[in-house]
Scaffold this motif. Structure first.
Motif, PDB file in Angstrom:
ATOM      1  N   ARG A  30       0.823  -1.209   0.000  1.00  0.00           N
ATOM      2  CA  ARG A  30       0.000   0.000   0.000  1.00  0.00           C
ATOM      3  C   ARG A  30       0.857   1.260   0.000  1.00  0.00           C
ATOM      4  O   ARG A  30       0.546   2.246  -0.679  1.00  0.00           O
ATOM      5  CB  ARG A  30      -0.941  -0.003   1.210  1.00  0.00           C
ATOM      6  CG  ARG A  30      -2.042  -1.044   1.135  1.00  0.00           C
ATOM      7  CD  ARG A  30      -3.106  -0.804   2.191  1.00  0.00           C
ATOM      8  NE  ARG A  30      -2.571  -0.888   3.542  1.00  0.00           N
ATOM      9  CZ  ARG A  30      -2.505  -2.020   4.241  1.00  0.00           C
ATOM     10  NH1 ARG A  30      -2.922  -3.157   3.696  1.00  0.00           N
ATOM     11  NH2 ARG A  30      -2.043  -2.018   5.471  1.00  0.00           N
ATOM     12  N   ARG A  78     -11.940  -1.596  -6.688  1.00  0.00           N
ATOM     13  CA  ARG A  78     -11.428  -1.066  -5.443  1.00  0.00           C
ATOM     14  C   ARG A  78      -9.943  -0.749  -5.508  1.00  0.00           C
ATOM     15  O   ARG A  78      -9.417  -0.001  -4.699  1.00  0.00           O
ATOM     16  CB  ARG A  78     -11.682  -2.096  -4.329  1.00  0.00           C
ATOM     17  CG  ARG A  78     -10.887  -3.371  -4.500  1.00  0.00           C
ATOM     18  CD  ARG A  78     -11.134  -4.382  -3.378  1.00  0.00           C
ATOM     19  NE  ARG A  78     -10.565  -5.638  -3.816  1.00  0.00           N
ATOM     20  CZ  ARG A  78     -10.166  -6.586  -2.983  1.00  0.00           C
ATOM     21  NH1 ARG A  78     -10.263  -6.385  -1.684  1.00  0.00           N
ATOM     22  NH2 ARG A  78      -9.690  -7.703  -3.437  1.00  0.00           N
ATOM     23  N   ALA A  79      -9.259  -1.336  -6.498  1.00  0.00           N
ATOM     24  CA  ALA A  79      -7.802  -1.215  -6.553  1.00  0.00           C
ATOM     25  C   ALA A  79      -7.347   0.235  -6.682  1.00  0.00           C
ATOM     26  O   ALA A  79      -6.283   0.614  -6.185  1.00  0.00           O
ATOM     27  CB  ALA A  79      -7.241  -2.044  -7.704  1.00  0.00           C
ATOM     28  N   TYR A 102     -16.275  -3.932 -11.985  1.00  0.00           N
ATOM     29  CA  TYR A 102     -15.522  -5.167 -11.813  1.00  0.00           C
ATOM     30  C   TYR A 102     -15.581  -5.957 -13.116  1.00  0.00           C
ATOM     31  O   TYR A 102     -16.460  -5.749 -13.953  1.00  0.00           O
ATOM     32  CB  TYR A 102     -16.062  -6.001 -10.645  1.00  0.00           C
ATOM     33  CG  TYR A 102     -17.396  -6.658 -10.877  1.00  0.00           C
ATOM     34  CD1 TYR A 102     -17.487  -7.931 -11.445  1.00  0.00           C
ATOM     35  CD2 TYR A 102     -18.580  -6.021 -10.502  1.00  0.00           C
ATOM     36  CE1 TYR A 102     -18.712  -8.536 -11.647  1.00  0.00           C
ATOM     37  CE2 TYR A 102     -19.818  -6.626 -10.703  1.00  0.00           C
ATOM     38  CZ  TYR A 102     -19.871  -7.878 -11.276  1.00  0.00           C
ATOM     39  OH  TYR A 102     -21.085  -8.472 -11.481  1.00  0.00           O
ATOM     40  N   ASP A 130      -6.243   3.735 -11.682  1.00  0.00           N
ATOM     41  CA  ASP A 130      -6.395   2.279 -11.617  1.00  0.00           C
ATOM     42  C   ASP A 130      -5.009   1.667 -11.809  1.00  0.00           C
ATOM     43  O   ASP A 130      -4.367   1.919 -12.829  1.00  0.00           O
ATOM     44  CB  ASP A 130      -7.352   1.787 -12.698  1.00  0.00           C
ATOM     45  CG  ASP A 130      -7.804   0.349 -12.468  1.00  0.00           C
ATOM     46  OD1 ASP A 130      -7.348  -0.273 -11.487  1.00  0.00           O
ATOM     47  OD2 ASP A 130      -8.624  -0.151 -13.253  1.00  0.00           O
ATOM     48  N   ASP A 199      -3.031  -9.638  -8.309  1.00  0.00           N
ATOM     49  CA  ASP A 199      -4.252  -8.851  -8.152  1.00  0.00           C
ATOM     50  C   ASP A 199      -3.945  -7.656  -7.246  1.00  0.00           C
ATOM     51  O   ASP A 199      -3.689  -7.834  -6.046  1.00  0.00           O
ATOM     52  CB  ASP A 199      -5.354  -9.715  -7.559  1.00  0.00           C
ATOM     53  CG  ASP A 199      -6.712  -8.988  -7.536  1.00  0.00           C
ATOM     54  OD1 ASP A 199      -6.809  -7.955  -6.860  1.00  0.00           O
ATOM     55  OD2 ASP A 199      -7.654  -9.468  -8.201  1.00  0.00           O
ATOM     56  N   GLY A 201      -5.806  -5.307  -6.025  1.00  0.00           N
ATOM     57  CA  GLY A 201      -6.746  -5.118  -4.933  1.00  0.00           C
ATOM     58  C   GLY A 201      -6.476  -6.097  -3.798  1.00  0.00           C
ATOM     59  O   GLY A 201      -6.403  -5.703  -2.622  1.00  0.00           O
ATOM     60  N   ASP A 202      -6.318  -7.363  -4.112  1.00  0.00           N
ATOM     61  CA  ASP A 202      -6.050  -8.379  -3.091  1.00  0.00           C
ATOM     62  C   ASP A 202      -4.744  -8.072  -2.343  1.00  0.00           C
ATOM     63  O   ASP A 202      -4.681  -8.202  -1.124  1.00  0.00           O
ATOM     64  CB  ASP A 202      -5.960  -9.763  -3.720  1.00  0.00           C
ATOM     65  CG  ASP A 202      -7.334 -10.331  -4.074  1.00  0.00           C
ATOM     66  OD1 ASP A 202      -8.331  -9.822  -3.548  1.00  0.00           O
ATOM     67  OD2 ASP A 202      -7.378 -11.283  -4.870  1.00  0.00           O
ATOM     68  N   GLN A 204      -3.280  -5.192  -1.904  1.00  0.00           N
ATOM     69  CA  GLN A 204      -3.407  -4.003  -1.061  1.00  0.00           C
ATOM     70  C   GLN A 204      -4.144  -4.299   0.229  1.00  0.00           C
ATOM     71  O   GLN A 204      -3.767  -3.825   1.304  1.00  0.00           O
ATOM     72  CB  GLN A 204      -4.175  -2.895  -1.809  1.00  0.00           C
ATOM     73  CG  GLN A 204      -3.401  -2.156  -2.852  1.00  0.00           C
ATOM     74  CD  GLN A 204      -4.234  -1.052  -3.456  1.00  0.00           C
ATOM     75  OE1 GLN A 204      -4.445  -0.021  -2.841  1.00  0.00           O
ATOM     76  NE2 GLN A 204      -4.698  -1.275  -4.677  1.00  0.00           N
TER      77      GLN A 204
END
Length: 208
Positions: A30, A78-79, A102, A130, A199, A201-202, A204
């Motif tokens: 992050r 969400r990323a 998504y 993004d 991924d 998002g995952d 983060q």
């Protein structure tokens, strides 16, 4: 590719390498996303318009400047959320408008699930955020929404893109500048960027 700008900044290359590594844990991931967003934001905003504003220093009046246009940050959930803080540190007065998109894992097409934009645009410049530009579907959908909203200037800012996704975005919106840290090799059969970073998002949010 026209309107595609890939940074050659040494700090971006260094931090992107750390970001890719499987050894990088969620907290550090992050932090790197935020730092890379700040560095890419510096480059992506280099041609923003300015107004002349004289300023009084302790010794004299001297020419000064302020941003002419209202800036909107549009993270794709969400990323894209991880990039907002870095941009906000650079442009604290920027508005933030979220778009929820998504990718359907079967069709690889974008599905919209969240959009709370007001009826009339409140900004003149929108920066779509993004980390990954993979198939290009989400980027195209976000640009479609913002153009329909009436935004005058739109830019896409991401970390890594696949050539296939870039072609899709440029075919649909050749007028939109795209700022990136890297262009990777290709998409695999599941629509993931190779070599990529997994991924975003995952990684983060610790949901892998």
């Amino acid at each position: 590719m026209n309107n595609v700008f890939v940074s050659n900044h040494p700090l971006i290359k260094h931090k992107l390498t750390l970001l890719r590594s499987t050894k990088t844990e969620h907290k550090k991931f992050r932090e790197l996303i935020r730092e890379l967003a700040m560095l890419l934001g510096y480059e992506a905003t280099a041609n923003l318009d300015l107004d002349d504003v004289p300023v009084q220093t302790p010794l004299a009046i001297t020419p000064g400047y302020r941003l002419h246009e209202e800036i909107g940050l549009v993270p794709i959930l969400r990323a894209g959320l991880g990039m907002v803080e870095g941009f906000h540190e650079m442009i604290p007065g920027a508005q933030v408008w979220h778009l929820g998109l998504y990718r359907d894992e079967k069709t690889l097409r974008p599905v919209s699930y969240y959009n709370k934009l007001p009826v009339e645009p409140t900004v003149q410049v929108c920066l779509i955020l993004d980390p990954m530009l993979a198939t290009g579907g989400s980027a195209v959908a976000a640009i479609d929404v913002l153009k329909e909203w009436g935004v005058k200037r739109i830019k896409f800012v991401g970390l890594i893109a696949a050539p296939e996704g870039l072609e899709v975005v440029q075919a649909a919106h050749p007028d939109i500048p795209i700022h990136l840290a890297a262009i990777d090799e290709h998409l695999n059969e599941h629509g993931f960027i190779v070599p990529g970073l997994g991924d975003a998002g995952d990684r983060q949010f610790g949901t892998a």
